[in-house]
Scaffold this motif. Sequence first.
Motif, mmCIF file in Angstrom:
data_model
loop_
_atom_site.group_PDB
_atom_site.id
_atom_site.type_symbol
_atom_site.label_atom_id
_atom_site.label_comp_id
_atom_site.label_asym_id
_atom_site.label_seq_id
_atom_site.Cartn_x
_atom_site.Cartn_y
_atom_site.Cartn_z
ATOM 1 N N LYS A 148 0.804 -1.220 0.000
ATOM 2 C CA LYS A 148 0.000 0.000 0.000
ATOM 3 C C LYS A 148 0.842 1.277 0.000
ATOM 4 O O LYS A 148 0.305 2.379 -0.059
ATOM 5 C CB LYS A 148 -0.948 0.005 1.212
ATOM 6 C CG LYS A 148 -1.993 -1.110 1.136
ATOM 7 C CD LYS A 148 -3.021 -0.990 2.238
ATOM 8 C CE LYS A 148 -4.190 -0.109 1.799
ATOM 9 N NZ LYS A 148 -5.176 0.087 2.878
ATOM 10 N N ASP A 149 2.160 1.129 0.095
ATOM 11 C CA ASP A 149 3.030 2.311 0.086
ATOM 12 C C ASP A 149 3.058 2.944 -1.298
ATOM 13 O O ASP A 149 2.913 2.254 -2.309
ATOM 14 C CB ASP A 149 4.477 1.918 0.456
ATOM 15 C CG ASP A 149 4.578 1.421 1.890
ATOM 16 O OD1 ASP A 149 3.619 1.663 2.655
ATOM 17 O OD2 ASP A 149 5.589 0.779 2.224
ATOM 18 N N GLY A 206 4.201 -24.660 -6.114
ATOM 19 C CA GLY A 206 4.045 -23.747 -4.987
ATOM 20 C C GLY A 206 4.781 -22.439 -5.230
ATOM 21 O O GLY A 206 4.254 -21.357 -4.992
ATOM 22 N N LEU A 232 2.863 -20.239 -7.375
ATOM 23 C CA LEU A 232 1.742 -19.620 -6.646
ATOM 24 C C LEU A 232 2.204 -18.453 -5.765
ATOM 25 O O LEU A 232 1.599 -17.395 -5.777
ATOM 26 C CB LEU A 232 1.014 -20.650 -5.786
ATOM 27 C CG LEU A 232 -0.078 -19.963 -4.969
ATOM 28 C CD1 LEU A 232 -1.382 -19.933 -5.723
ATOM 29 C CD2 LEU A 232 -0.236 -20.564 -3.614
ATOM 30 N N TYR A 233 3.291 -18.644 -4.988
ATOM 31 C CA TYR A 233 3.766 -17.543 -4.137
ATOM 32 C C TYR A 233 4.022 -16.311 -4.998
ATOM 33 O O TYR A 233 3.748 -15.186 -4.600
ATOM 34 C CB TYR A 233 5.097 -17.859 -3.423
ATOM 35 C CG TYR A 233 5.193 -19.165 -2.674
ATOM 36 C CD1 TYR A 233 4.076 -19.764 -2.113
ATOM 37 C CD2 TYR A 233 6.423 -19.796 -2.508
ATOM 38 C CE1 TYR A 233 4.186 -20.957 -1.418
ATOM 39 C CE2 TYR A 233 6.541 -20.988 -1.817
ATOM 40 C CZ TYR A 233 5.419 -21.565 -1.284
ATOM 41 O OH TYR A 233 5.541 -22.747 -0.605
ATOM 42 N N SER A 264 0.936 -14.590 -6.451
ATOM 43 C CA SER A 264 0.322 -13.827 -5.357
ATOM 44 C C SER A 264 1.084 -12.532 -5.109
ATOM 45 O O SER A 264 0.478 -11.483 -4.879
ATOM 46 C CB SER A 264 0.292 -14.647 -4.068
ATOM 47 O OG SER A 264 -0.514 -15.788 -4.238
ATOM 48 N N GLU A 323 0.190 -10.086 -7.654
ATOM 49 C CA GLU A 323 -1.155 -9.542 -7.423
ATOM 50 C C GLU A 323 -1.148 -8.399 -6.415
ATOM 51 O O GLU A 323 -1.979 -7.499 -6.494
ATOM 52 C CB GLU A 323 -2.101 -10.652 -6.933
ATOM 53 C CG GLU A 323 -2.658 -11.478 -8.068
ATOM 54 C CD GLU A 323 -3.793 -12.378 -7.589
ATOM 55 O OE1 GLU A 323 -4.956 -12.010 -7.780
ATOM 56 O OE2 GLU A 323 -3.488 -13.441 -7.019
ATOM 57 N N ASP A 349 -3.342 -8.572 -12.562
ATOM 58 C CA ASP A 349 -4.520 -9.436 -12.594
ATOM 59 C C ASP A 349 -4.077 -10.861 -12.897
ATOM 60 O O ASP A 349 -3.384 -11.112 -13.879
ATOM 61 C CB ASP A 349 -5.471 -8.923 -13.687
ATOM 62 C CG ASP A 349 -6.709 -9.788 -13.805
ATOM 63 O OD1 ASP A 349 -7.682 -9.478 -13.097
ATOM 64 O OD2 ASP A 349 -6.690 -10.768 -14.587
ATOM 65 N N ARG A 350 -4.464 -11.804 -12.038
ATOM 66 C CA ARG A 350 -3.956 -13.176 -12.156
ATOM 67 C C ARG A 350 -4.290 -13.795 -13.514
ATOM 68 O O ARG A 350 -3.424 -14.347 -14.185
ATOM 69 C CB ARG A 350 -4.516 -14.026 -11.015
ATOM 70 C CG ARG A 350 -4.202 -15.510 -11.096
ATOM 71 C CD ARG A 350 -2.978 -15.922 -10.339
ATOM 72 N NE ARG A 350 -2.999 -15.574 -8.944
ATOM 73 C CZ ARG A 350 -3.001 -16.456 -7.931
ATOM 74 N NH1 ARG A 350 -2.992 -17.735 -8.189
ATOM 75 N NH2 ARG A 350 -2.975 -16.055 -6.686
ATOM 76 N N GLU A 351 -5.554 -13.708 -13.902
ATOM 77 C CA GLU A 351 -5.979 -14.308 -15.170
ATOM 78 C C GLU A 351 -5.209 -13.711 -16.350
ATOM 79 O O GLU A 351 -4.733 -14.423 -17.223
ATOM 80 C CB GLU A 351 -7.484 -14.076 -15.393
ATOM 81 C CG GLU A 351 -8.384 -15.001 -14.617
ATOM 82 C CD GLU A 351 -8.262 -16.456 -15.057
ATOM 83 O OE1 GLU A 351 -8.068 -17.309 -14.181
ATOM 84 O OE2 GLU A 351 -8.336 -16.735 -16.266
ATOM 85 N N ALA A 391 -10.615 -26.824 -17.301
ATOM 86 C CA ALA A 391 -11.780 -25.924 -17.169
ATOM 87 C C ALA A 391 -12.933 -26.604 -16.433
ATOM 88 O O ALA A 391 -13.554 -26.011 -15.555
ATOM 89 C CB ALA A 391 -12.221 -25.433 -18.539
ATOM 90 N N ARG A 438 -12.500 -26.595 -12.704
ATOM 91 C CA ARG A 438 -12.797 -25.305 -12.064
ATOM 92 C C ARG A 438 -14.303 -25.070 -12.020
ATOM 93 O O ARG A 438 -14.837 -24.575 -11.021
ATOM 94 C CB ARG A 438 -12.077 -24.182 -12.806
ATOM 95 C CG ARG A 438 -10.556 -24.262 -12.680
ATOM 96 C CD ARG A 438 -9.848 -23.028 -13.202
ATOM 97 N NE ARG A 438 -10.010 -22.825 -14.638
ATOM 98 C CZ ARG A 438 -9.295 -23.464 -15.573
ATOM 99 N NH1 ARG A 438 -8.387 -24.359 -15.217
ATOM 100 N NH2 ARG A 438 -9.493 -23.225 -16.850
ATOM 101 N N GLU A 439 -14.988 -25.473 -13.089
ATOM 102 C CA GLU A 439 -16.450 -25.342 -13.104
ATOM 103 C C GLU A 439 -17.068 -26.174 -11.987
ATOM 104 O O GLU A 439 -17.958 -25.725 -11.270
ATOM 105 C CB GLU A 439 -17.014 -25.817 -14.452
ATOM 106 C CG GLU A 439 -17.276 -24.697 -15.423
ATOM 107 C CD GLU A 439 -17.606 -25.228 -16.803
ATOM 108 O OE1 GLU A 439 -18.613 -25.951 -16.941
ATOM 109 O OE2 GLU A 439 -16.833 -24.944 -17.740
ATOM 110 N N ALA A 491 -15.670 -27.134 -9.277
ATOM 111 C CA ALA A 491 -15.333 -26.544 -7.976
ATOM 112 C C ALA A 491 -16.286 -25.399 -7.659
ATOM 113 O O ALA A 491 -16.748 -25.259 -6.514
ATOM 114 C CB ALA A 491 -13.885 -26.064 -7.964
ATOM 115 N N ASN A 492 -16.607 -24.593 -8.664
ATOM 116 C CA ASN A 492 -17.564 -23.499 -8.461
ATOM 117 C C ASN A 492 -18.938 -24.042 -8.070
ATOM 118 O O ASN A 492 -19.563 -23.558 -7.131
ATOM 119 C CB ASN A 492 -17.714 -22.668 -9.738
ATOM 120 C CG ASN A 492 -16.525 -21.746 -9.948
ATOM 121 O OD1 ASN A 492 -15.797 -21.429 -9.015
ATOM 122 N ND2 ASN A 492 -16.320 -21.320 -11.183
#
Lengths: 95, 318
Positions: free
Chosen positions: B26-27, B80, B83-84, B87, B90, B95-97, B296, B299-300, B302-303
């Motif tokens: 946030k700086d 992993g 992923l770190y 993140s 981000e 934007d991740r996508e 895909a 993920r569907e 999972a949603n």
Amino acid sequence: MANKEWPLYEVFIRSKQGLSHKHVGSLRAADEQMAIDNARDVYTRRSEGISIWVVESNSVFASDPNDADSLYEPSNSKVYRHPTFYDVPDGIEHM
Amino acid sequence: MKEHNIEVLERDFQAKIDNDIKIEPKDWMPDEYRQTLIRQISQHAHSEVVGMLPEGNWITRAPNLRRKAVLLAKVQDEAGHGLYLYSAAETLGADREQTIDDLHSGKAKYSSIFNYPTLSWADMGAVGWLVDGAAIMNQVPLCRCSYGPYARAMVRVCKEESFHQRQGFEIMTTLAQGTAEQKAMAQDALNRFWWPALMMFGPPDEDSKHTKQSMDWKIKRHTNDELRQMMVDITVPQAELIGLTIPDPDLKWNKEKGGYDFGEINWDEFWQVVKGNGPCNKDRIETRRKAKENGAWVREAANAFAEKRKLRNTKKAS
Ligand SMILES: [Fe+2]
Ligand SMILES: [Fe+2]
């Protein structure tokens, strides 16, 4: 639906009984349960934890770094809140 | 007034960096600092993810259960690491996508080393030893990077990396001490991976346009050539110890500089691979794209499952 972006979760891990949960990172998941499962896979592969908290990042309300002066400055001037402020006569022990 | 403001902000920002005070999400930060980090961190993330492919190639054909378990664990670590890093990107507003789409469209780069094929089991040794070795050399100084989330991600990554290199070196050692054919396999892997591993540190300093600024911002702590020299100096004795030969006729100890002199790197090859003309570029991206497409439905599902679980929980609560 496949393109629905999963929310971001902040992950907190308690490394052992007696210590607080500590922020370790974040991840995306479809819901809290999946966030816990993923956090387990990503952040505890080497016995780093025995308990996991996940919090949706949107729910974290953070202080603004621009307010740092007004928020934290007042405590800098209150040195008498520290034990080192006080004179203790020589010869006094256990204080 | 506004310009004056920016000047003050920039000066305070640089003062923090000079005093080794970390920058947090946030700086305030200059836009170029943010963009440089987004580019570097997402490239780094892509490298971790694409880096799983050359090794994933050998999981089902590992010579025994121990090696298989180790290789699986290593490849899982790399996921992993990806992923770190996504993140961390981000936290800067990436934007991740979009970041992942940029990889799949060829717009974003990743480490060129992963565009080389892994032809034999010995390559698992060479990759762990040299590629993870070079990655560690790069990543250890990044633990002190000025951007907090990147630095913290690197601390985790470095802790996990150390076994990656050891398991690779163990494979090389075992092969080097094996039959003549096994030793030849190890030597062949070293021959193919040595130069691409040295290229991992990026172009020579005089051609590296971002280095100066990145060092002023303490994103980078060493130049490409410095890191490359460290890599050579550390690795040569390791090869000697297990009886393998570094494929460089010009390699020679230089007493004055206290390091090795080494041969000319083929930068043409490097730029060709960066531009997409390496042996496996197309294959790697194609595999990534397919992985996303074929996943895909997961993920569907999972949603759908998350929706169902939410419904069930609200019912229980009422
Ligand atoms: Fe990695
Ligand atoms: Fe690794």
